[in-house]
Design a protein around this motif. Structure first.
Motif, PDB file in Angstrom:
ATOM      1  N   VAL A   8      42.952  -8.808  11.609  1.00 32.55           N
ATOM      2  CA  VAL A   8      43.632  -7.592  12.049  1.00 32.55           C
ATOM      3  C   VAL A   8      44.662  -7.953  13.112  1.00 32.55           C
ATOM      4  CG1 VAL A   8      43.366  -5.345  13.150  1.00 32.55           C
ATOM      5  CG2 VAL A   8      41.618  -6.170  11.549  1.00 32.55           C
ATOM      6  N   GLY A   9      45.911  -7.644  12.838  1.00 31.80           N
ATOM      7  CA  GLY A   9      46.973  -7.882  13.802  1.00 31.80           C
ATOM      8  C   GLY A   9      47.686  -6.598  14.159  1.00 31.80           C
ATOM      9  N   GLY A  10      48.645  -6.687  15.033  1.00 34.74           N
ATOM     10  CA  GLY A  10      49.359  -5.501  15.482  1.00 34.74           C
ATOM     11  C   GLY A  10      50.247  -4.882  14.422  1.00 34.74           C
ATOM     12  N   THR A  11      50.668  -5.683  13.428  1.00 32.66           N
ATOM     13  CA  THR A  11      51.559  -5.175  12.391  1.00 32.66           C
ATOM     14  C   THR A  11      50.969  -5.288  10.987  1.00 32.66           C
ATOM     15  OG1 THR A  11      52.681  -7.320  12.213  1.00 32.66           O
ATOM     16  CG2 THR A  11      53.612  -5.713  13.743  1.00 32.66           C
ATOM     17  N   ILE A  13      47.320  -6.410   8.381  1.00 25.94           N
ATOM     18  CA  ILE A  13      45.935  -6.806   8.164  1.00 25.94           C
ATOM     19  C   ILE A  13      45.931  -7.722   6.949  1.00 25.94           C
ATOM     20  CG2 ILE A  13      43.588  -6.067   7.640  1.00 25.94           C
ATOM     21  CD1 ILE A  13      44.296  -3.334   8.840  1.00 25.94           C
ATOM     22  N   GLU A  14      45.470  -8.943   7.132  1.00 29.03           N
ATOM     23  CA  GLU A  14      45.432  -9.891   6.030  1.00 29.03           C
ATOM     24  C   GLU A  14      43.996 -10.061   5.553  1.00 29.03           C
ATOM     25  OE1 GLU A  14      46.795 -14.440   4.808  1.00 29.03           O
ATOM     26  OE2 GLU A  14      46.932 -13.778   6.894  1.00 29.03           O
ATOM     27  N   ALA A  15      43.818 -10.103   4.244  1.00 32.23           N
ATOM     28  CA  ALA A  15      42.513 -10.330   3.646  1.00 32.23           C
ATOM     29  C   ALA A  15      42.544 -11.603   2.830  1.00 32.23           C
ATOM     30  CB  ALA A  15      42.123  -9.157   2.755  1.00 32.23           C
ATOM     31  N   THR A  32      49.279  -2.522   9.338  1.00 32.38           N
ATOM     32  CA  THR A  32      48.245  -1.997  10.242  1.00 32.38           C
ATOM     33  C   THR A  32      48.616  -0.604  10.718  1.00 32.38           C
ATOM     34  OG1 THR A  32      47.791  -4.234  11.047  1.00 32.38           O
ATOM     35  CG2 THR A  32      46.959  -2.400  12.370  1.00 32.38           C
ATOM     36  N   PRO A  33      47.832   0.416  10.404  1.00 31.76           N
ATOM     37  CA  PRO A  33      48.094   1.746  10.969  1.00 31.76           C
ATOM     38  C   PRO A  33      47.839   1.725  12.476  1.00 31.76           C
ATOM     39  CG  PRO A  33      46.631   1.869   9.050  1.00 31.76           C
ATOM     40  CD  PRO A  33      46.701   0.427   9.467  1.00 31.76           C
TER      41      PRO A  33
END
Length: 305
Positions: A8-11, A13-15, A32-33
């Motif tokens: 989870v990042g500020g801009t 979300i990587e899975a 990222t909302p």
């Protein structure tokens, strides 16, 4: 069983999903909302549900994020993605998917990844460092994350810059945490650029300043040399306490290859020893280390128990 890791990042979300042979079999990103926690949670649940449908195989879930879980409340704290602070993401996701959820600081996940099968895999004690938008850290010993009663192991970025001097290091910097002169405000990619732009009334990114340094520009060379000295001071303070076998660098500034030659030249004067044998190396998995480390979280937890 497969392992799902989420970064989870500020801009974004990587899975990433890896199989039992540590091969990546799925990878996807979403934005990222950041408007509200309810939007974030809804989007994350939907994202994980989509992955479940695409794979049709069970998986463990590990999450790395730029914050920590409070040992007292179980809620997120110290997160620079502010909508997550004070929220019980772990319980909310556990309820939604009826399975354990494992959450750790993104720098911890980065360190775990590099300690398991990355640049630190042949070393007993690994200090992982992220010098990108912010400045985080994590510690592993024998491939186990070090954690303590405050859930802040490795948070070196919010110590004061060692031996700070306004005449040498420039004007004081206010950190988002409310304190002044945190290491993060000086040696992160963001801090590196902000201080240069303050001094020279410019609007350059960190990579632009590095390119100017490489071309021999005097102001950029001086600013880079100060960065090297600040990194040496900051890392020496960690070495004096932890004495790690290796320090692995990640984040945007870790791609500046000159640092791996220049920091070791300076760091010895700040380390309380006649020699400094701690290696300073570049992350093997780069930007993918954080999400790969999130995949390892459930396995590490199970190994402990």
């Amino acid at each position: 069983m497969y392992r799902l890791g989420l970064d989870v990042g500020g801009t974004k979300i990587e899975a990433v999903v890896i199989d039992k042979n540590n091969h990546v079999i799925f990878q996807k990103r979403i934005s990222t909302p950041t408007d509200a926690y309810s939007s974030f949670l809804s989007s994350l649940i939907s994202f994980i549900s989509q992955i479940q449908m695409e794979l049709s195989e069970p998986f463990t879930i590990g999450i790395g994020l730029p914050g920590a879980i409070s040992p007292d409340t179980g809620k997120i704290k110290n997160c620079n993605c502010l909508i997550l602070n004070g929220e019980d993401l772990k319980s909310d996701l556990s309820l939604a998917f009826d399975q354990p959820i494992y959450i750790a600081n993104d720098a911890d996940c980065f360190t775990l990844s590099e300690a398991m099968d990355g640049a630190g895999s042949n070393h007993t004690t690994v200090f992982g460092v992220i010098i990108g938008t912010g400045c985080g850290g994590g510690i592993t010993m024998n491939r186990q994350l070090l954690s303590g009663p405050n859930a802040i192991a490795g948070e070196w970025g919010h110590n004061i810059l060692p031996q700070y001097s306004e005449s040498k290091d420039g004007t004081e910097q206010l950190c988002y945490c409310g304190r002044e002169n945190c290491i993060e405000r000086y040696i992160s990619g963001t801090g590196f650029a902000v201080r240069y732009n303050q001094k020279y009334s410019s609007d350059l990114k960190a990579i632009d300043i590095i390119e100017k340094m490489r071309s021999g520009d005097k102001s950029a060379v001086e600013h880079y040399e100060l960065l090297v000295d600040m990194c040496a001071r900051s890392l020496a303070s960690v070495i004096n306490i932890l004495d790690p076998h290796v320090i692995v660098l990640g984040g945007g500034l870790s791609n500046v290859d000159e640092l791996y030659e220049d920091i070791p030249k300076v760091i010895g004067q700040y380390v309380f020893s006649d020699v400094c044998n701690t290696q300073i190396v570049k992350a093997k998995f780069g930007d993918s280390s954080g999400v790969r480390g999130a995949c390892w979280l459930p396995e590490m937890h199970q190994a402990k128990h």
